[in-house]
Design a protein around this motif. Sequence first.
Motif, mmCIF file in Angstrom:
data_model
loop_
_atom_site.group_PDB
_atom_site.id
_atom_site.type_symbol
_atom_site.label_atom_id
_atom_site.label_comp_id
_atom_site.label_asym_id
_atom_site.label_seq_id
_atom_site.Cartn_x
_atom_site.Cartn_y
_atom_site.Cartn_z
ATOM 1 N N VAL A 183 0.825 -1.207 0.000
ATOM 2 C CA VAL A 183 0.000 0.000 0.000
ATOM 3 C C VAL A 183 0.865 1.264 0.000
ATOM 4 O O VAL A 183 1.967 1.256 0.551
ATOM 5 C CB VAL A 183 -0.914 -0.041 1.253
ATOM 6 N N GLY A 188 0.068 1.062 -5.313
ATOM 7 C CA GLY A 188 -0.398 0.650 -3.980
ATOM 8 C C GLY A 188 -1.716 1.277 -3.585
ATOM 9 O O GLY A 188 -1.960 1.576 -2.435
ATOM 10 N N ARG A 189 -2.573 1.468 -4.592
ATOM 11 C CA ARG A 189 -3.847 2.149 -4.314
ATOM 12 C C ARG A 189 -4.892 1.131 -3.871
ATOM 13 O O ARG A 189 -5.699 0.670 -4.668
ATOM 14 C CB ARG A 189 -4.314 2.902 -5.560
ATOM 15 N N LEU A 190 -4.897 0.843 -2.602
ATOM 16 C CA LEU A 190 -5.791 -0.211 -2.095
ATOM 17 C C LEU A 190 -7.259 0.222 -2.127
ATOM 18 O O LEU A 190 -8.155 -0.612 -2.040
ATOM 19 C CB LEU A 190 -5.379 -0.612 -0.674
ATOM 20 N N GLN A 191 -7.515 1.541 -2.269
ATOM 21 C CA GLN A 191 -8.912 2.009 -2.326
ATOM 22 C C GLN A 191 -9.615 1.486 -3.582
ATOM 23 O O GLN A 191 -10.830 1.430 -3.628
ATOM 24 C CB GLN A 191 -9.006 3.543 -2.205
ATOM 25 N N ASN A 192 -8.827 1.079 -4.584
ATOM 26 C CA ASN A 192 -9.427 0.446 -5.761
ATOM 27 C C ASN A 192 -8.867 -0.980 -5.866
ATOM 28 O O ASN A 192 -8.095 -1.317 -6.738
ATOM 29 C CB ASN A 192 -9.095 1.246 -7.021
ATOM 30 N N LYS A 193 -9.333 -1.776 -4.905
ATOM 31 C CA LYS A 193 -8.712 -3.060 -4.636
ATOM 32 C C LYS A 193 -8.759 -4.037 -5.813
ATOM 33 O O LYS A 193 -7.743 -4.591 -6.212
ATOM 34 C CB LYS A 193 -9.428 -3.669 -3.428
ATOM 35 N N LEU A 221 -6.585 -2.999 -8.667
ATOM 36 C CA LEU A 221 -5.157 -3.141 -8.344
ATOM 37 C C LEU A 221 -4.732 -4.603 -8.406
ATOM 38 O O LEU A 221 -3.684 -4.947 -8.950
ATOM 39 C CB LEU A 221 -4.853 -2.562 -6.957
ATOM 40 N N MET A 222 -5.578 -5.477 -7.867
ATOM 41 C CA MET A 222 -5.203 -6.894 -7.840
ATOM 42 C C MET A 222 -5.143 -7.476 -9.261
ATOM 43 O O MET A 222 -4.276 -8.277 -9.571
ATOM 44 C CB MET A 222 -6.161 -7.687 -6.953
ATOM 45 N N GLN A 263 -3.861 -5.700 5.623
ATOM 46 C CA GLN A 263 -3.393 -5.430 4.257
ATOM 47 C C GLN A 263 -2.767 -6.697 3.677
ATOM 48 O O GLN A 263 -3.010 -7.068 2.535
ATOM 49 C CB GLN A 263 -2.307 -4.354 4.255
ATOM 50 N N ILE A 321 -5.166 -9.221 2.324
ATOM 51 C CA ILE A 321 -5.747 -8.836 1.035
ATOM 52 C C ILE A 321 -4.779 -9.150 -0.113
ATOM 53 O O ILE A 321 -5.151 -9.760 -1.111
ATOM 54 C CB ILE A 321 -6.112 -7.332 1.038
ATOM 55 N N PHE A 322 -3.520 -8.764 0.059
ATOM 56 C CA PHE A 322 -2.532 -9.014 -0.994
ATOM 57 C C PHE A 322 -2.289 -10.504 -1.177
ATOM 58 O O PHE A 322 -2.127 -10.990 -2.290
ATOM 59 C CB PHE A 322 -1.218 -8.301 -0.685
#
Length: 301
Positions: free
Chosen positions: A108, A192-197, A200-201, A237, A240-241
């Motif tokens: 992140v 590392g923009r986790l707000q758009n998960k 991003l993934m 975090q 999630i990753f």
Amino acid sequence: TEKFKNGLSKTSASLAGAMSSVFSRNKIDEELYEELEDILISADVGVDTTMEIVDRLRVEVKERKLKDPEELKPLLSEILVDMLKGEGDEAGMNQNPDGLTVILFVGVNGVGKTTTIGKLAHHYKEEGKKVMLAAGDTFRAGAIEQLEIWGDRVGVDVIRHQEGSDPAAVIYDGIQAARSRGADILLCDTAGRLQNKVNLMEELKKVHRVIGREVADAPHESLLVLDATTGQNALQQAKIFKEATNITGIVLTKMDGTAKGGIALAIRRELNVPVKWIGLGEKMDDLQPFNAEQFVHALFA
Ligand code: GDP
């Protein structure tokens, strides 16, 4: 090891006194175990991990028929080291024996990813390796420039495209450039923009695919960078990753800035991924390979 100790001094300062009060009690009883639990939990070891540690301690105390709290100190060290090492993984980095080694960094924004890439570039350069960087965080404003600043500082080339371009394309180019310039190691930054998960993934999966297609068995390491000062949040975090990408190791940054370095134990146990490096400051040489014995020793020796 001096560096290790100094970098972890906040955690050890808060742990050492409390631990020595446990070890100097007059007998091993329920109260002692409870005191130990409180200390571990307050150092961010996490409830589940703390319970496992204390349970293992109880079992060993029984088996070895220990009576003196002083004897708990080496036993506790042994248990913690064992936990940090996990199932047979040694902390070393996997490398390509005959060709380009590709190392991917995920995490992140703000955790210290760029800084870690710079530090690791420095580390490998010091070893005599030719290192290059790929600016795969094309999303965050300033991320590319920030990586270039590190590239200049360390003296390694950075492959970049424009902001907003496809990260997989940048990394593809990074691999071609690394090959043509005869580099040993390519360190790849990612967004590392986790707000758009979800987005991003998907992006990280694509980056993975491209790397794997270009270089056999790559990425050789996929390191998740976590900020130790965020404690249990870092653990969230990580989960999630870990669900979305194959993580082979953890870099725990800012361990110098927290008294709760026990998070390393929670992360190791709950994620079942080895901690490979720890960040102990903002400078180029403030990155250390993680060593379980040294770590535990620094905490309450
Ligand atoms: P990124 O957004 O993940 O790329 O994070 P940066 O690399 O920009 O780091 C964010 C901030 O954390 C910067 O001010 C770094 O200097 C700082 N930082 C990174 N690693 C460490 C560390 O190990 N210790 C300390 N004290 N600061 C760190």
